[in-house]
Design an enzyme around this catalytic site. Sequence first.
Site, mmCIF file in Angstrom:
data_model
loop_
_atom_site.group_PDB
_atom_site.id
_atom_site.type_symbol
_atom_site.label_atom_id
_atom_site.label_comp_id
_atom_site.label_asym_id
_atom_site.label_seq_id
_atom_site.Cartn_x
_atom_site.Cartn_y
_atom_site.Cartn_z
ATOM 1 N N TYR A 474 0.881 -1.175 0.000
ATOM 2 C CA TYR A 474 0.000 0.000 0.000
ATOM 3 C C TYR A 474 0.917 1.224 0.000
ATOM 4 O O TYR A 474 0.966 1.999 0.953
ATOM 5 C CB TYR A 474 -0.913 0.006 1.234
ATOM 6 C CG TYR A 474 -2.048 -1.008 1.213
ATOM 7 C CD1 TYR A 474 -2.301 -1.792 0.082
ATOM 8 C CD2 TYR A 474 -2.875 -1.170 2.325
ATOM 9 C CE1 TYR A 474 -3.347 -2.709 0.073
ATOM 10 C CE2 TYR A 474 -3.926 -2.083 2.315
ATOM 11 C CZ TYR A 474 -4.157 -2.854 1.190
ATOM 12 O OH TYR A 474 -5.198 -3.753 1.189
ATOM 13 N N ARG A 475 1.605 1.389 -1.091
ATOM 14 C CA ARG A 475 2.662 2.401 -1.147
ATOM 15 C C ARG A 475 2.113 3.785 -0.851
ATOM 16 O O ARG A 475 1.057 4.177 -1.346
ATOM 17 C CB ARG A 475 3.318 2.385 -2.515
ATOM 18 C CG ARG A 475 4.643 3.110 -2.524
ATOM 19 C CD ARG A 475 5.190 3.260 -3.901
ATOM 20 N NE ARG A 475 5.455 1.999 -4.576
ATOM 21 C CZ ARG A 475 6.415 1.156 -4.270
ATOM 22 N NH1 ARG A 475 7.213 1.413 -3.242
ATOM 23 N NH2 ARG A 475 6.602 0.043 -4.956
#
Length: 546
Positions: A474-475
């Site tokens: 979940y950059r």
Amino acid sequence: MVPSSSSILSILLVLLLSPFIVSHALQDRFLKCLSRTSESSFPFSTVLYTPKNSSFSSVLQYSAQNLRFTLPSVPKPEFIFTPLQESHIQAVVICSKQLGIHLRVRSGGHDFEGLSYVSEIESPFIVVDLVKLRSISVDIEHSSAWVQAGATNGEFYYRISEKSNTHGFPAGTCTSLGMGGHISGGAYGAMLRKYGLAVDNVVDAHIIDVHGRLLDRKAMGEDLFWAIRGGAGGSFGIVTAWKVKLVPVPSAVTVFTVTRTLEQGATKLLYRWQQIADQVLDEDLFIRVQIGTANVSRQGKRTITTSYNAMFLGDANRLLQVMKHSFPELGLTRQDCIETNWINSTVYMSGFANNTPPEVLLQRINMDRAYFKGKSDYARKPIPEKALEGLWEKLFEAESPLVVFTPYGGMMNRISESQTPFPHRKGTKFMILYWSSWQDATENVAEHINWTRRVYSYMTPYVSKNPREAYANYRDLDLGMNRNSNTSFVEASAFGTNYFKGNFYRLVHVKTKVDPDNFFRHEQSIPTLPQQMGLRNEVEFISSKA
Ligand SMILES: Cc1cc2nc3c(=O)[nH]c(=O)nc-3n(C[C@H](O)[C@H](O)[C@H](O)COP(=O)(O)OP(=O)(O)OC[C@H]3O[C@@H](n4cnc5c(N)ncnc54)[C@H](O)[C@@H]3O)c2cc1C
Ligand SMILES: *[C@@H]1O[C@H](CO)[C@@H](O)[C@H](O)[C@H]1NC(C)=O
Ligand SMILES: *[C@@H]1O[C@H](CO)[C@@H](O)[C@H](O)[C@H]1NC(C)=O
Ligand SMILES: *[C@@H]1O[C@H](CO)[C@@H](O)[C@H](O)[C@H]1NC(C)=O
Ligand SMILES: *[C@@H]1O[C@H](CO)[C@@H](O)[C@H](O)[C@H]1NC(C)=O
Ligand SMILES: *[C@@H]1O[C@H](CO)[C@@H](O)[C@H](O)[C@H]1NC(C)=O
């Protein structure tokens, strides 16, 4: 001699057109290099798209999942290369290095920050899109499979189900994820409590390293094999395929979604869920909670909705017993339960309408394609009811907010923190996703992003700290980023420890060994170790700052 006006004009023209001439020359040099390097007569121009090709935009946008990064103002690649086989990628790596052109690699294009197809910090850049590298071979006899990086997890699930209805694979719930990027960052889904992450079930891999060599597990060595199972994509090389173990699934599984609003006691119920979701509940049962808002009256009064979205590895009768024993407060009934097979459960959990045929998985469709910003957290203790009430206030500040609580526990507790780079294991109760998405390009992006930051800031006292853990897949560039091609160990250790905790240092070691010149890089790639500093000094430096 005085230059004639026509020669001034031609000089002007040359200057004006020079960007095109430069890129044209680059593209020619690139194509020449590819033919020379691969020593084959393959016509590489047929797999290379420049902005002049009419299909350039559609190829670029095909798997760009965050529409924010498809807007005209966003930097575009010089060209897109869609290799048909591994040797093509080997040639691309060698030629990019030779010509000094920055490279990004894309499998399914779900990167939250678009890093697989956009470079805001370096230009020119090219995109190697693995969309055509997606063969899958399933070996039921040995409960294993090879899957290429450009295949989606949905395609993979479908190919497994063609051969068996009692085998499955524990990867993402969204079914359009590229196996290249997805598995590189860990990859969780509805079976994580029973079987862990996808990376926990990887037994071999093919990677193309910075020298253009194609390596399997034996050839790459255990350090690199460790790093690519969770150290996130884009730092170590280009993964072309994974070999994974399949896991057993029963022929009947059960899914349900039960929604409770504030008026129906949502807050107390969610507090109860936090106490049982990771520890008490049967490992065959995964219940995540999707939290949003809904209108309760025409006058615009809103409420909070908490949707308990679940998958159970067993039939409905056993599920009802498990629920009666561990979570009677939800009041699950037989009518809520949909008994089906595993492949249909993946379609259901991905958000497709009930009774959508599983063939939809072959279409690589993402149900959630939108403009979005996401952030993540990890909770190690229950969030008090009072604090949940504050969270509801934050949700009411947004138009269509989504917060998802994903339970851990089970197998996740039994795998040590350093087994893979993915560190969020024992003691993690659940992961939180904060998500703001919109469908209209004219909406105020800053406002949406600001909301995710406000809710994240509000949650600080209730989630993990030192470091505040985050899911690498979940950059989130808010956690820090490399500013240019010179990655800084000190800067990168901010997001590095959020994502990987202490495993970050081993990732830096592996990176320094396999890619010392930092060829594979992006805004959040693993940095190399500066030559003048030993790792020990770096670690001391960091801990002195902490
Ligand atoms: C709508 C949505 C739903 C999601 N659902 C889930 C979920 O259920 N479970 C979960 O775990 N995660 C989920 N994610 C997060 C997802 O796992 C990550 O975004 C993942 O990185 C996607 O991989 P990709 O190949 O599709 O993305 P890409 O954007 O193609 O790649 C992501 C990163 O990996 C790099 N990369 C891509 N391919 C390769 C390769 N072959 N070799 C090396 N590096 C590579 C890219 O350069 C980029 O840095 C979701 C994301 C979205 C947008
Ligand atoms: C793009 O256009 C060039 C020049 O017309 C052509 O040679 C090439 O084959 C095209 N590429 C693709 C992938 O169609
Ligand atoms: C809820 O009500 C508001 C205000 O009346 C309206 O703008 C919005 O579209 C409604 N949302 C839904 C999901 O119906
Ligand atoms: C799976 O879904 C398809 C399409 O709706 C349906 O035809 C099939 O019967 C389902 N299988 C099971 C076991 O429920
Ligand atoms: C959000 O925006 C407001 C102004 O609209 C600003 O004061 C605040 O600092 C912003 N918050 C964050 C976390 O960025
Ligand atoms: C990166 O560092 C090198 C050596 O210190 C320097 O020459 C170069 O200009 C730097 N590049 C950027 C983009 O800052």
